[in-house]
Write a protein that holds these residues in place. Sequence first.
Motif: not given
Ligand code: FES
Length: 106
Positions: A57-64, A38-45
């Motif tokens: 790169m996370c698909k939600a907010h493009l953190w890399r 799970i992304c450290p930012h929000q609950q996204i796989e």
């Molecule tokens: S949830 Fe992954 S970048 Fe925001």
Amino acid sequence: MTTLDDLWEGDMESFQVGDREILLVHLEGGDVIATQAICPHQQIELVEGELKNGELMCKAHLWRFDLKTCTGINPGHARLARYPVKLDGDSVYVDPEGDTPKIAHS
Ligand code: FES
């Protein structure tokens, strides 16, 4: 946990190990990295993100993230858990107690 036959170079897959969700990544070049699913930012796989040149790169907010170091590229303060991986022939073993999932805000 799995075998390298099932996780080719350039592939990633998430697994439930005990109460931990683990993302296993087989980097091009051969390294196998176990990190949080799970992304450290929000609950996204993170498995739904994009893997390229050792970067995820996370698909939600493009953190890399740099998977070799499990650190954030953007934002640089973000961190990913890194679980110990053991390879025995083709078999991959992960210690889910070897780290804890990281959380970062903003
Ligand atoms: S949830 Fe992954 S970048 Fe925001």
